[in-house]
Design an enzyme around this catalytic site. Structure first.
Site, PDB file in Angstrom:
ATOM      1  N   SER A  64     186.688  77.524  42.974  1.00 27.85           N
ATOM      2  CA  SER A  64     187.358  78.633  43.662  1.00 27.85           C
ATOM      3  C   SER A  64     188.872  78.469  43.608  1.00 27.85           C
ATOM      4  CB  SER A  64     186.918  78.707  45.122  1.00 27.85           C
ATOM      5  OG  SER A  64     185.536  78.930  45.227  1.00 27.85           O
TER       6      SER A  64
HETATM    7  N1  SAH Z   1     182.495  75.512  46.228  1.00 29.40           N
HETATM    8  C1  SAH Z   1     182.670  75.436  44.785  1.00 29.40           C
HETATM    9  C2  SAH Z   1     182.718  76.816  44.179  1.00 29.40           C
HETATM   10  C3  SAH Z   1     181.753  76.938  43.075  1.00 29.40           C
HETATM   11  S1  SAH Z   1     181.385  78.564  42.479  1.00 29.40           S
HETATM   12  C4  SAH Z   1     183.853  74.571  44.427  1.00 29.40           C
HETATM   13  O1  SAH Z   1     184.577  74.121  45.325  1.00 29.40           O
HETATM   14  O2  SAH Z   1     184.066  74.285  43.245  1.00 29.40           O
HETATM   15  C5  SAH Z   1     179.840  78.895  43.266  1.00 29.40           C
HETATM   16  C6  SAH Z   1     178.690  77.980  42.970  1.00 29.40           C
HETATM   17  O3  SAH Z   1     177.559  78.497  43.636  1.00 29.40           O
HETATM   18  C7  SAH Z   1     178.302  77.865  41.497  1.00 29.40           C
HETATM   19  O4  SAH Z   1     178.359  76.526  41.101  1.00 29.40           O
HETATM   20  C8  SAH Z   1     176.875  78.406  41.458  1.00 29.40           C
HETATM   21  O5  SAH Z   1     176.034  77.722  40.531  1.00 29.40           O
HETATM   22  C9  SAH Z   1     176.423  78.169  42.875  1.00 29.40           C
HETATM   23  N2  SAH Z   1     175.309  79.008  43.332  1.00 29.40           N
HETATM   24  C10 SAH Z   1     175.067  80.323  43.096  1.00 29.40           C
HETATM   25  N3  SAH Z   1     173.924  80.710  43.678  1.00 29.40           N
HETATM   26  C11 SAH Z   1     173.410  79.608  44.307  1.00 29.40           C
HETATM   27  C12 SAH Z   1     172.225  79.363  45.064  1.00 29.40           C
HETATM   28  N4  SAH Z   1     171.308  80.298  45.308  1.00 29.40           N
HETATM   29  N5  SAH Z   1     172.026  78.109  45.538  1.00 29.40           N
HETATM   30  C13 SAH Z   1     172.917  77.114  45.311  1.00 29.40           C
HETATM   31  N6  SAH Z   1     174.046  77.294  44.598  1.00 29.40           N
HETATM   32  C14 SAH Z   1     174.298  78.526  44.098  1.00 29.40           C
END
Ligand code: SAH
Length: 215
Positions: A64
Protein backbone atom coordinates in the site's frame (compact mmCIF):
# COMPACT_ATOMS: atom_id res chain seq x y z
CA UNK A 1 19.72 -5.95 4.90
CA UNK A 2 21.09 -2.50 5.42
CA UNK A 3 19.50 0.72 6.63
CA UNK A 4 21.74 3.67 5.77
CA UNK A 5 21.74 7.35 6.78
CA UNK A 6 20.47 8.13 3.31
CA UNK A 7 17.50 5.80 3.80
CA UNK A 8 16.80 7.38 7.19
CA UNK A 9 16.89 10.84 5.61
CA UNK A 10 14.49 9.82 2.85
CA UNK A 11 12.19 8.34 5.46
CA UNK A 12 12.12 11.60 7.41
CA UNK A 13 11.17 13.45 4.24
CA UNK A 14 8.39 10.96 3.55
CA UNK A 15 7.03 11.44 7.07
CA UNK A 16 7.03 15.23 6.54
CA UNK A 17 5.04 14.73 3.33
CA UNK A 18 2.51 12.59 5.21
CA UNK A 19 2.18 15.32 7.83
CA UNK A 20 1.54 17.89 5.10
CA UNK A 21 -1.10 15.62 3.59
CA UNK A 22 -2.96 15.68 6.91
CA UNK A 23 -1.70 12.71 8.92
CA UNK A 24 -1.57 14.01 12.49
CA UNK A 25 -1.12 10.90 14.66
CA UNK A 26 2.41 11.31 16.02
CA UNK A 27 2.72 7.67 17.09
CA UNK A 28 1.88 6.49 13.60
CA UNK A 29 4.31 8.96 12.03
CA UNK A 30 7.02 7.88 14.44
CA UNK A 31 6.51 4.18 13.62
CA UNK A 32 6.77 5.00 9.91
CA UNK A 33 9.94 7.02 10.50
CA UNK A 34 11.38 4.00 12.30
CA UNK A 35 10.51 1.14 9.92
CA UNK A 36 12.67 0.75 6.77
CA UNK A 37 10.11 0.42 3.95
CA UNK A 38 12.84 -0.58 1.49
CA UNK A 39 13.18 -3.93 3.33
CA UNK A 40 9.65 -4.78 2.13
CA UNK A 41 10.27 -4.11 -1.56
CA UNK A 42 12.17 -6.01 -4.22
CA UNK A 43 15.67 -4.74 -4.87
CA UNK A 44 14.48 -3.26 -8.19
CA UNK A 45 12.21 -0.79 -6.37
CA UNK A 46 14.54 0.05 -3.49
CA UNK A 47 15.43 3.41 -5.03
CA UNK A 48 11.76 4.49 -4.85
CA UNK A 49 10.84 3.00 -1.50
CA UNK A 50 10.37 6.42 0.11
CA UNK A 51 8.07 7.83 -2.50
CA UNK A 52 4.46 8.06 -1.41
CA UNK A 53 3.37 5.41 -3.91
CA UNK A 54 2.26 1.77 -3.99
CA UNK A 55 4.63 -0.73 -5.68
CA UNK A 56 4.27 -4.25 -7.08
CA UNK A 57 5.22 -7.07 -4.71
CA UNK A 58 4.43 -10.00 -7.05
CA UNK A 59 1.29 -12.01 -7.82
CA UNK A 60 -0.33 -8.80 -9.12
CA UNK A 61 -0.42 -7.38 -5.59
CA UNK A 62 1.01 -4.16 -4.20
CA UNK A 63 2.44 -2.76 -1.00
CA UNK A 64 0.00 0.00 0.00
CA UNK A 65 0.93 3.65 -0.49
CA UNK A 66 2.47 5.07 2.72
CA UNK A 67 -0.35 7.65 2.96
CA UNK A 68 -2.90 4.81 2.92
CA UNK A 69 -1.02 2.87 5.61
CA UNK A 70 -0.82 6.01 7.76
CA UNK A 71 -4.51 6.82 7.18
CA UNK A 72 -5.81 3.34 8.01
CA UNK A 73 -3.49 2.95 11.00
CA UNK A 74 -4.59 6.34 12.40
CA UNK A 75 -8.27 5.33 12.12
CA UNK A 76 -7.53 2.07 13.93
CA UNK A 77 -6.38 3.96 17.06
CA UNK A 78 -4.10 1.14 18.24
CA UNK A 79 -3.54 0.78 21.98
CA UNK A 80 -0.68 -1.22 23.46
CA UNK A 81 -1.56 -4.94 23.69
CA UNK A 82 -4.52 -4.61 21.30
CA UNK A 83 -5.22 -7.93 19.60
CA UNK A 84 -5.35 -7.03 15.91
CA UNK A 85 -6.43 -9.05 12.88
CA UNK A 86 -5.07 -7.88 9.53
CA UNK A 87 -6.53 -9.23 6.28
CA UNK A 88 -4.02 -9.02 3.41
CA UNK A 89 -0.45 -9.44 4.71
CA UNK A 90 1.06 -8.61 1.31
CA UNK A 91 4.60 -7.41 1.96
CA UNK A 92 4.18 -7.45 5.76
CA UNK A 93 4.78 -3.69 6.06
CA UNK A 94 1.41 -2.79 7.57
CA UNK A 95 1.66 -5.72 10.02
CA UNK A 96 5.08 -4.47 11.16
CA UNK A 97 3.73 -0.94 11.74
CA UNK A 98 0.90 -2.35 13.88
CA UNK A 99 3.39 -4.40 15.92
CA UNK A 100 5.64 -1.35 16.43
CA UNK A 101 2.61 0.42 17.90
CA UNK A 102 2.36 -2.34 20.49
CA UNK A 103 -0.33 -4.47 18.83
CA UNK A 104 -0.43 -8.25 19.00
CA UNK A 105 -0.85 -8.91 15.31
CA UNK A 106 -2.52 -11.83 13.51
CA UNK A 107 -2.15 -11.35 9.77
CA UNK A 108 -3.79 -13.40 7.02
CA UNK A 109 -2.78 -13.74 3.35
CA UNK A 110 -4.35 -15.84 0.56
CA UNK A 111 -1.31 -15.94 -1.80
CA UNK A 112 1.10 -18.61 -0.65
CA UNK A 113 4.15 -16.95 -2.21
CA UNK A 114 3.48 -13.63 -0.46
CA UNK A 115 2.65 -15.36 2.81
CA UNK A 116 6.00 -17.19 2.75
CA UNK A 117 8.01 -14.12 1.84
CA UNK A 118 6.40 -11.89 4.44
CA UNK A 119 6.66 -14.52 7.18
CA UNK A 120 10.38 -15.03 6.52
CA UNK A 121 11.06 -11.28 6.40
CA UNK A 122 9.13 -10.50 9.58
CA UNK A 123 11.00 -13.30 11.38
CA UNK A 124 14.31 -11.94 10.14
CA UNK A 125 13.46 -8.41 11.30
CA UNK A 126 12.52 -9.86 14.72
CA UNK A 127 9.89 -7.23 15.44
CA UNK A 128 7.94 -9.81 17.47
CA UNK A 129 4.23 -10.16 18.16
CA UNK A 130 3.28 -10.95 14.56
CA UNK A 131 1.77 -14.26 13.49
CA UNK A 132 1.23 -15.04 9.81
CA UNK A 133 -1.45 -17.35 8.39
CA UNK A 134 -2.14 -18.67 4.89
CA UNK A 135 -5.94 -18.46 4.84
CA UNK A 136 -8.94 -16.97 3.11
CA UNK A 137 -9.34 -13.74 5.03
CA UNK A 138 -13.07 -13.68 4.34
CA UNK A 139 -13.38 -16.21 7.16
CA UNK A 140 -11.04 -14.38 9.53
CA UNK A 141 -9.40 -16.41 12.30
CA UNK A 142 -12.28 -17.70 14.44
CA UNK A 143 -9.99 -19.70 16.74
CA UNK A 144 -8.30 -16.50 17.96
CA UNK A 145 -11.40 -14.27 18.11
CA UNK A 146 -12.49 -11.89 19.46
CA UNK A 147 -10.19 -9.12 18.23
CA UNK A 148 -9.93 -5.58 19.56
CA UNK A 149 -9.25 -4.29 16.06
CA UNK A 150 -9.54 -5.57 12.50
CA UNK A 151 -7.91 -3.95 9.47
CA UNK A 152 -8.64 -5.02 5.90
CA UNK A 153 -6.08 -3.97 3.27
CA UNK A 154 -7.88 -5.18 0.12
CA UNK A 155 -11.01 -3.63 -1.42
CA UNK A 156 -14.09 -5.57 -0.33
CA UNK A 157 -17.42 -5.36 -2.22
CA UNK A 158 -19.18 -6.03 1.07
CA UNK A 159 -18.15 -6.32 4.69
CA UNK A 160 -17.47 -10.01 5.45
CA UNK A 161 -19.92 -11.15 8.12
CA UNK A 162 -17.41 -13.47 9.85
CA UNK A 163 -15.16 -10.46 10.47
CA UNK A 164 -17.98 -8.50 12.12
CA UNK A 165 -18.64 -11.50 14.34
CA UNK A 166 -14.96 -11.74 15.31
CA UNK A 167 -14.85 -8.19 16.70
CA UNK A 168 -14.91 -7.70 20.45
CA UNK A 169 -17.76 -5.52 21.74
CA UNK A 170 -16.28 -2.02 21.81
CA UNK A 171 -13.78 -3.01 19.10
CA UNK A 172 -13.57 -1.56 15.61
CA UNK A 173 -12.73 -2.53 12.05
CA UNK A 174 -11.23 -0.32 9.34
CA UNK A 175 -12.14 -1.54 5.86
CA UNK A 176 -12.26 -0.10 2.33
CA UNK A 177 -15.66 -1.01 0.87
CA UNK A 178 -16.62 -0.94 -2.81
CA UNK A 179 -15.94 -2.35 -6.26
CA UNK A 180 -13.45 -0.47 -8.45
CA UNK A 181 -12.95 2.34 -5.94
CA UNK A 182 -13.64 2.08 -2.25
CA UNK A 183 -14.83 4.24 0.63
CA UNK A 184 -12.88 3.84 3.85
CA UNK A 185 -15.24 2.78 6.63
CA UNK A 186 -14.79 2.37 10.34
CA UNK A 187 -17.24 -0.01 11.94
CA UNK A 188 -17.53 -0.14 15.72
CA UNK A 189 -19.25 -3.02 17.45
CA UNK A 190 -21.39 -1.34 20.10
CA UNK A 191 -23.33 -4.46 21.14
CA UNK A 192 -23.55 -8.18 20.28
CA UNK A 193 -25.19 -7.47 16.93
CA UNK A 194 -25.21 -3.71 16.78
CA UNK A 195 -22.68 -1.74 14.75
CA UNK A 196 -21.93 1.93 14.17
CA UNK A 197 -20.63 2.96 10.75
CA UNK A 198 -18.41 5.94 10.01
CA UNK A 199 -17.59 6.96 6.46
CA UNK A 200 -14.26 8.47 5.34
CA UNK A 201 -12.39 9.18 2.09
CA UNK A 202 -12.05 7.39 -1.27
CA UNK A 203 -9.25 4.90 -1.89
CA UNK A 204 -8.25 2.35 -4.51
CA UNK A 205 -7.11 -1.07 -3.29
CA UNK A 206 -6.38 -4.37 -5.01
CA UNK A 207 -9.49 -6.58 -4.82
CA UNK A 208 -10.46 -8.77 -1.91
CA UNK A 209 -10.54 -12.28 -3.45
CA UNK A 210 -11.97 -15.58 -2.26
CA UNK A 211 -10.13 -18.81 -1.49
CA UNK A 212 -6.38 -19.32 -1.21
CA UNK A 213 -3.87 -19.53 -4.05
CA UNK A 214 -1.05 -22.06 -3.76
CA UNK A 215 2.28 -21.26 -5.44
N1 SAH B 1 -1.06 -4.84 3.93
C1 SAH B 1 -0.28 -5.09 2.73
C2 SAH B 1 -1.04 -4.67 1.50
C3 SAH B 1 -1.10 -5.76 0.52
S1 SAH B 1 -2.25 -5.60 -0.82
C4 SAH B 1 1.09 -4.48 2.84
O1 SAH B 1 1.38 -3.79 3.82
O2 SAH B 1 1.94 -4.72 1.97
C5 SAH B 1 -3.58 -6.62 -0.28
C6 SAH B 1 -3.29 -8.07 -0.03
O3 SAH B 1 -4.52 -8.69 0.30
C7 SAH B 1 -2.74 -8.85 -1.22
O4 SAH B 1 -1.51 -9.43 -0.87
C8 SAH B 1 -3.81 -9.90 -1.50
O5 SAH B 1 -3.27 -11.16 -1.92
C9 SAH B 1 -4.47 -10.02 -0.15
N2 SAH B 1 -5.84 -10.55 -0.17
C10 SAH B 1 -6.85 -10.31 -1.04
N3 SAH B 1 -7.94 -11.01 -0.71
C11 SAH B 1 -7.62 -11.73 0.41
C12 SAH B 1 -8.33 -12.67 1.21
N4 SAH B 1 -9.59 -13.05 0.96
N5 SAH B 1 -7.69 -13.22 2.27
C13 SAH B 1 -6.41 -12.88 2.57
N6 SAH B 1 -5.69 -12.00 1.83
C14 SAH B 1 -6.29 -11.43 0.76
Amino acid sequence: MKDSYRHKGLRKQLVEQLREKGIADERVLQAMAQLPRHFFLDKAFEEWAYQDKPFPIGKEQTISQPYTVAYQTSLLEVSKRDKILEIGTGSGYQAAILALLGGRVYTVERQELLYKKAKALLEQLAIGNIRCYLRDGYKGLPEFAPFDKIIVTAGAEEVPKPLLEQLRIGGSMVIPVGGKAQRMKRITKVDADQYEYEDFANFRFVPFLKGINKE
